[in-house]
Design a protein around this motif. Structure first.
Motif, PDB file in Angstrom:
ATOM      1  N   THR A 132       0.846  -1.165   0.258  1.00  8.71           N
ATOM      2  CA  THR A 132      -0.118  -0.124   0.273  1.00  8.71           C
ATOM      3  C   THR A 132       0.765   1.219  -0.090  1.00  8.71           C
ATOM      4  O   THR A 132       2.295   1.579   0.440  1.00  8.71           O
ATOM      5  N   THR A 134       0.754   5.366   1.320  1.00 10.49           N
ATOM      6  CA  THR A 134      -0.164   5.599   1.749  1.00 10.49           C
ATOM      7  C   THR A 134      -0.726   6.969   1.698  1.00 10.49           C
ATOM      8  O   THR A 134       0.779   7.366   0.808  1.00 10.49           O
ATOM      9  N   ASP A 138      -4.158   7.777   6.613  1.00 10.50           N
ATOM     10  CA  ASP A 138      -4.236   6.472   6.347  1.00 10.50           C
ATOM     11  C   ASP A 138      -4.449   6.467   8.204  1.00 10.50           C
ATOM     12  O   ASP A 138      -3.428   6.338   8.570  1.00 10.50           O
ATOM     13  N   VAL A 140      -3.864   2.675   9.793  1.00  9.33           N
ATOM     14  CA  VAL A 140      -3.558   1.014   8.893  1.00  9.33           C
ATOM     15  C   VAL A 140      -3.359  -0.060  10.217  1.00  9.33           C
ATOM     16  O   VAL A 140      -2.899   0.760  10.826  1.00  9.33           O
ATOM     17  N   TYR A 158       0.085  -3.326   4.485  1.00 12.73           N
ATOM     18  CA  TYR A 158      -0.084  -2.988   5.684  1.00 12.73           C
ATOM     19  C   TYR A 158      -1.892  -3.533   5.689  1.00 12.73           C
ATOM     20  O   TYR A 158      -2.204  -3.596   4.310  1.00 12.73           O
ATOM     21  N   ARG A 160      -5.826  -1.960   5.605  1.00 14.45           N
ATOM     22  CA  ARG A 160      -6.004  -0.747   6.233  1.00 14.45           C
ATOM     23  C   ARG A 160      -7.368  -1.040   7.129  1.00 14.45           C
ATOM     24  O   ARG A 160      -7.980  -1.839   6.916  1.00 14.45           O
TER      25      ARG A 160
END
Length: 187
Positions: A132, A134, A138, A140, A158, A160
């Motif tokens: 990911t 970010t 965000d 996570v 990560y 989410r």
């Protein structure tokens, strides 16, 4: 004429049945598309009446859904005693976080890398890590047991959890001036 009366009865019965369901007319139409007008049928005022009646339950159902959502218990995040608006993901990790938040979950966060705050949630929970990139806001899960909140950007694997609905500037002001404390609770 029989066909038109049959269609009216079918629509009225459908509306009655659908008004008691939790699904909107749009959801039902997407799952089971129904063509209420033949391609070779003429546009008559009766057919227009059918279409108008079909729209009414949709409005009522949407209102009922909104009411149900307003009464739903939601997880709330506070950062240093400031409540922030979060859009939570719908996954197993968030479901487990909600269970932990029922009694209030306080997470001491530490600044890391000049773009994030990281803190232990106290136990490992389900994770579904994906590579990911970010952005600010965000939230996570890292390594199954650490909550990370970004005010900058990073790329890593990560799970989410959610997204804080603040601007990058607001997040930087809130998160970049030293360690913070995050509290998760249910309201």
């Amino acid at each position: 004429m029989k066909r038109t009366i049959s269609l009216i009865i079918l629509v009225l019965l459908s509306c009655t049945v659908l008004s008691g369901c939790g699904k909107t007319v749009k959801e039902v139409e997407q799952a089971n598309p129904v063509n209420t007008v033949d391609a070779d049928a003429e546009d008559t005022s009766e057919e227009k009446t059918i279409d108008q009646k079909a729209e009414k339950p949709e409005t009522i159902t949407e209102y009922e859904s909104v009411t149900e959502q307003e009464n739903e218990i939601i997880m709330v995040m506070t950062i240093n005693n400031k409540k922030v608006d979060v859009t939570w993901e719908n996954n197993a990790s968030v479901a487990e976080l909600k269970e932990l938040a029922e009694d209030g979950l306080t997470i001491p966060m530490s600044m890391y890398g000049g773009f994030e705050q990281v803190g232990p949630i106290g136990k490992s929970i389900t994770r579904d890590d994906k590579q990911t990139t970010t952005s600010a806001g965000d939230i996570v899960l890292y390594s199954g047991n650490q909550l990370v909140v970004f005010y900058g950007s990073n790329s890593w694997a990560y799970t989410r959890i959610g997204k804080i609905n603040l601007t990058e500037k607001e997040l930087t002001n809130l998160l970049s001036n030293g360690d913070v404390t995050i509290t998760l609770s249910m309201e």
